[in-house]
Design a protein around this motif. Sequence first.
Motif, PDB file in Angstrom:
ATOM      1  N   VAL A   2     -13.291  -9.436 -14.357  1.00  0.00           N
ATOM      2  CA  VAL A   2     -13.112  -8.317 -13.412  1.00  0.00           C
ATOM      3  C   VAL A   2     -11.684  -7.766 -13.524  1.00  0.00           C
ATOM      4  O   VAL A   2     -11.465  -6.552 -13.549  1.00  0.00           O
ATOM      5  N   VAL A   3     -10.716  -8.685 -13.625  1.00  0.00           N
ATOM      6  CA  VAL A   3      -9.311  -8.259 -13.744  1.00  0.00           C
ATOM      7  C   VAL A   3      -9.125  -7.472 -15.042  1.00  0.00           C
ATOM      8  O   VAL A   3      -8.567  -6.368 -15.051  1.00  0.00           O
ATOM      9  N   VAL A  33       5.744  -7.309  -4.370  1.00  0.00           N
ATOM     10  CA  VAL A  33       4.882  -6.463  -3.537  1.00  0.00           C
ATOM     11  C   VAL A  33       3.556  -7.180  -3.328  1.00  0.00           C
ATOM     12  O   VAL A  33       2.999  -7.742  -4.271  1.00  0.00           O
ATOM     13  N   ASP A  34       3.055  -7.137  -2.116  1.00  0.00           N
ATOM     14  CA  ASP A  34       1.785  -7.802  -1.793  1.00  0.00           C
ATOM     15  C   ASP A  34       1.026  -6.919  -0.803  1.00  0.00           C
ATOM     16  O   ASP A  34       0.897  -7.252   0.373  1.00  0.00           O
ATOM     17  N   PRO A  35       0.524  -5.769  -1.287  1.00  0.00           N
ATOM     18  CA  PRO A  35      -0.048  -4.782  -0.369  1.00  0.00           C
ATOM     19  C   PRO A  35      -1.482  -5.107   0.042  1.00  0.00           C
ATOM     20  O   PRO A  35      -2.125  -5.969  -0.559  1.00  0.00           O
ATOM     21  N   PRO A  36      -2.012  -4.367   1.049  1.00  0.00           N
ATOM     22  CA  PRO A  36      -3.447  -4.467   1.348  1.00  0.00           C
ATOM     23  C   PRO A  36      -4.275  -3.851   0.216  1.00  0.00           C
ATOM     24  O   PRO A  36      -3.728  -3.384  -0.781  1.00  0.00           O
ATOM     25  N   ARG A  37      -5.600  -3.797   0.391  1.00  0.00           N
ATOM     26  CA  ARG A  37      -6.509  -3.399  -0.695  1.00  0.00           C
ATOM     27  C   ARG A  37      -6.203  -2.017  -1.278  1.00  0.00           C
ATOM     28  O   ARG A  37      -6.482  -1.744  -2.434  1.00  0.00           O
ATOM     29  N   THR A  38      -5.617  -1.148  -0.470  1.00  0.00           N
ATOM     30  CA  THR A  38      -5.348   0.213  -0.928  1.00  0.00           C
ATOM     31  C   THR A  38      -4.232   0.269  -1.962  1.00  0.00           C
ATOM     32  O   THR A  38      -4.011   1.316  -2.566  1.00  0.00           O
ATOM     33  N   ALA A  68       7.115  -8.569  -9.130  1.00  0.00           N
ATOM     34  CA  ALA A  68       5.951  -9.465  -9.043  1.00  0.00           C
ATOM     35  C   ALA A  68       4.978  -8.821  -8.068  1.00  0.00           C
ATOM     36  O   ALA A  68       5.321  -8.566  -6.913  1.00  0.00           O
ATOM     37  N   TYR A  69       3.780  -8.527  -8.537  1.00  0.00           N
ATOM     38  CA  TYR A  69       2.803  -7.784  -7.744  1.00  0.00           C
ATOM     39  C   TYR A  69       1.640  -8.733  -7.420  1.00  0.00           C
ATOM     40  O   TYR A  69       0.958  -9.212  -8.327  1.00  0.00           O
ATOM     41  N   VAL A  70       1.431  -8.989  -6.133  1.00  0.00           N
ATOM     42  CA  VAL A  70       0.320  -9.831  -5.671  1.00  0.00           C
ATOM     43  C   VAL A  70      -0.740  -8.879  -5.134  1.00  0.00           C
ATOM     44  O   VAL A  70      -0.451  -8.062  -4.262  1.00  0.00           O
ATOM     45  N   SER A  71      -1.957  -8.983  -5.659  1.00  0.00           N
ATOM     46  CA  SER A  71      -2.961  -7.973  -5.331  1.00  0.00           C
ATOM     47  C   SER A  71      -4.275  -8.602  -4.884  1.00  0.00           C
ATOM     48  O   SER A  71      -4.732  -9.583  -5.464  1.00  0.00           O
ATOM     49  N   CYS A  72      -4.905  -7.994  -3.869  1.00  0.00           N
ATOM     50  CA  CYS A  72      -6.244  -8.460  -3.470  1.00  0.00           C
ATOM     51  C   CYS A  72      -7.306  -7.458  -3.922  1.00  0.00           C
ATOM     52  O   CYS A  72      -8.451  -7.543  -3.485  1.00  0.00           O
ATOM     53  N   ASN A  73      -6.929  -6.515  -4.785  1.00  0.00           N
ATOM     54  CA  ASN A  73      -7.892  -5.529  -5.269  1.00  0.00           C
ATOM     55  C   ASN A  73      -7.539  -5.127  -6.709  1.00  0.00           C
ATOM     56  O   ASN A  73      -6.616  -4.352  -6.933  1.00  0.00           O
ATOM     57  N   PRO A  74      -8.267  -5.660  -7.690  1.00  0.00           N
ATOM     58  CA  PRO A  74      -7.922  -5.376  -9.089  1.00  0.00           C
ATOM     59  C   PRO A  74      -7.883  -3.887  -9.407  1.00  0.00           C
ATOM     60  O   PRO A  74      -7.092  -3.457 -10.252  1.00  0.00           O
ATOM     61  N   HIS A 100     -14.391 -11.711  -4.080  1.00  0.00           N
ATOM     62  CA  HIS A 100     -13.001 -11.239  -3.951  1.00  0.00           C
ATOM     63  C   HIS A 100     -12.123 -11.817  -5.047  1.00  0.00           C
ATOM     64  O   HIS A 100     -12.221 -12.996  -5.368  1.00  0.00           O
ATOM     65  N   VAL A 101     -11.250 -10.977  -5.568  1.00  0.00           N
ATOM     66  CA  VAL A 101     -10.378 -11.393  -6.672  1.00  0.00           C
ATOM     67  C   VAL A 101      -8.926 -11.141  -6.282  1.00  0.00           C
ATOM     68  O   VAL A 101      -8.555 -10.033  -5.899  1.00  0.00           O
ATOM     69  N   GLU A 102      -8.122 -12.181  -6.373  1.00  0.00           N
ATOM     70  CA  GLU A 102      -6.683 -12.075  -6.103  1.00  0.00           C
ATOM     71  C   GLU A 102      -5.962 -12.195  -7.448  1.00  0.00           C
ATOM     72  O   GLU A 102      -6.333 -13.037  -8.277  1.00  0.00           O
ATOM     73  N   THR A 103      -4.954 -11.368  -7.653  1.00  0.00           N
ATOM     74  CA  THR A 103      -4.258 -11.372  -8.949  1.00  0.00           C
ATOM     75  C   THR A 103      -2.754 -11.349  -8.731  1.00  0.00           C
ATOM     76  O   THR A 103      -2.271 -10.724  -7.785  1.00  0.00           O
ATOM     77  N   LEU A 104      -2.041 -12.035  -9.604  1.00  0.00           N
ATOM     78  CA  LEU A 104      -0.583 -11.938  -9.638  1.00  0.00           C
ATOM     79  C   LEU A 104      -0.214 -11.304 -10.972  1.00  0.00           C
ATOM     80  O   LEU A 104      -0.711 -11.739 -12.024  1.00  0.00           O
ATOM     81  N   ALA A 105       0.630 -10.286 -10.928  1.00  0.00           N
ATOM     82  CA  ALA A 105       1.041  -9.627 -12.172  1.00  0.00           C
ATOM     83  C   ALA A 105       2.552  -9.482 -12.186  1.00  0.00           C
ATOM     84  O   ALA A 105       3.164  -9.225 -11.148  1.00  0.00           O
TER      85      ALA A 105
END
Length: 441
Positions: free
Chosen positions: A99-100, A365-370, A389-395, A427-432
């Motif tokens: 998915v990522v 940055v660790d924003p909401p889904r938007t 470092a970007y922490v994401s809950c929405n790929p 749900h997919v969480e990603t660190l980039a």
Amino acid sequence: MSGNPRPIFEADVEALSHDGRGIARVDGKVWFIDGALPGERVTARGLKGRRNYGIAALESIDKASERRTTPRCEVFGTCGGCALQHLEYPAQLEFKEQVVKDAFIKSRVTDLPNIERISAEPWHYRRRARLGVRFVPQKGGVLVGFRERNKSYVTPLQECPVIAPEVDSVIPFLAPLIQGLSIRDRLPQIEVAVGEGVAALVFRHLEPLSTADLEQLHQFADQHGVQILTQAKGPDTILPLSPEAAQPLEYRLADFDLRMRFTATSFIQVNAAINAALVSKSIDWLTLTPTDRVLDLFCGLGNFSLAAARHAGTVMGVEGEAALVTQAQKNAEMNQLENVNFECRDLFDESAASWAPGLFSKVIVDPPRTGAIESLKAVAGNIQPEVIAYVSCNPATLARDAEYLINQGSYRLTRVAMADMFPHTAHVETLALFERSEPSG
Ligand SMILES: C[S@@+](CC[C@H](N)C(=O)[O-])C[C@H]1O[C@@H](n2cnc3c(N)ncnc32)[C@H](O)[C@@H]1O
């Protein structure tokens, strides 16, 4: 679907959709089939849709996938809490990594590093949840559970294999408790939050609780060793049932010798083990030193900020919810950190983010889904930090923002990790990690 509202058809399932449904193409139409897995031959029943695509229910599995497994939960398929329990766990991880990758490729981010993996025990991980409550006399009275998949009905639960054990053990007793209250039909939800050694249940009620109701809640709390709070209106009306016995909710980040305090309804990362690993990995990737000035956007109660403050020179956390900013400040004090400050700002407002070039050397940055496009414009355009470092809950929004950072902001995507924060869900969480490819002007 006029004319033939419920067609039954056979299909070969090719892939999984991002919400965990099997995808099949039949006579030029794409079907999303609940409960079907890639590689399976199934019989399905069309439920709704348009000319080119539709949603279908599984009627039978004619040839099962080797990766299909028996769901642990009896209400899997009805309950909206989980979507993937029928897929063996290693295959869930592979699916989420795909998915990522797909999201990046769709946003034309093609030069991808290897996707690393952060995973932990996949059962009994949820330390925050909202249980729905409905009084349905035709179904025997009070029902407590998660909402049904794609519906507003509540799936009555007797147990839940993904919720924290402290809450799982009280689930069968919640419906009988509420059934015995005078306002059994005026209590729409229970929020649960689990800290170290404490489980808190917040009962939202639309009518006042009677003295007898309060007595029953007290007895329940004593008998089951949980903390009960009541909520008559908004979050500021939450009150502990026994103020004298109220214990603070806390979690630890052992790698940083931190204790983080939170309230029963405030945002915390749902999975304690994955959160600890995610914080450690992001701080590791940032290679912080005492000369670094770190900006942590969407910082919540300071989850990443305080860990960064253990290694960096200074940290500023920015968060839109005032109560979380106050909590973050208290957490900094509780952990005797003096090199971290917090600010309340709306980070979706581009004009608010006007930081000067070089003000911060590294950004989290660790924003909401938007996603975080508005603030990233300021970060990449003005601050131009060495790394993000970007922490994401929405790929999908991560990939969109990555495309911006790479093509408009001279950053390279150098590391990616998929963190399985929500096993058995889609749900997919990603660190980039993004590194600046050119020196800042
Ligand atoms: C995914 S949470 C991350 C919180 C924190 N980093 C953590 O790890 O606990 C996203 C955070 O963004 C905050 N947020 C949502 N919209 C915002 C906005 N417009 N401006 C600033 N913060 C916002 C939420 O209150 C929430 O704390």
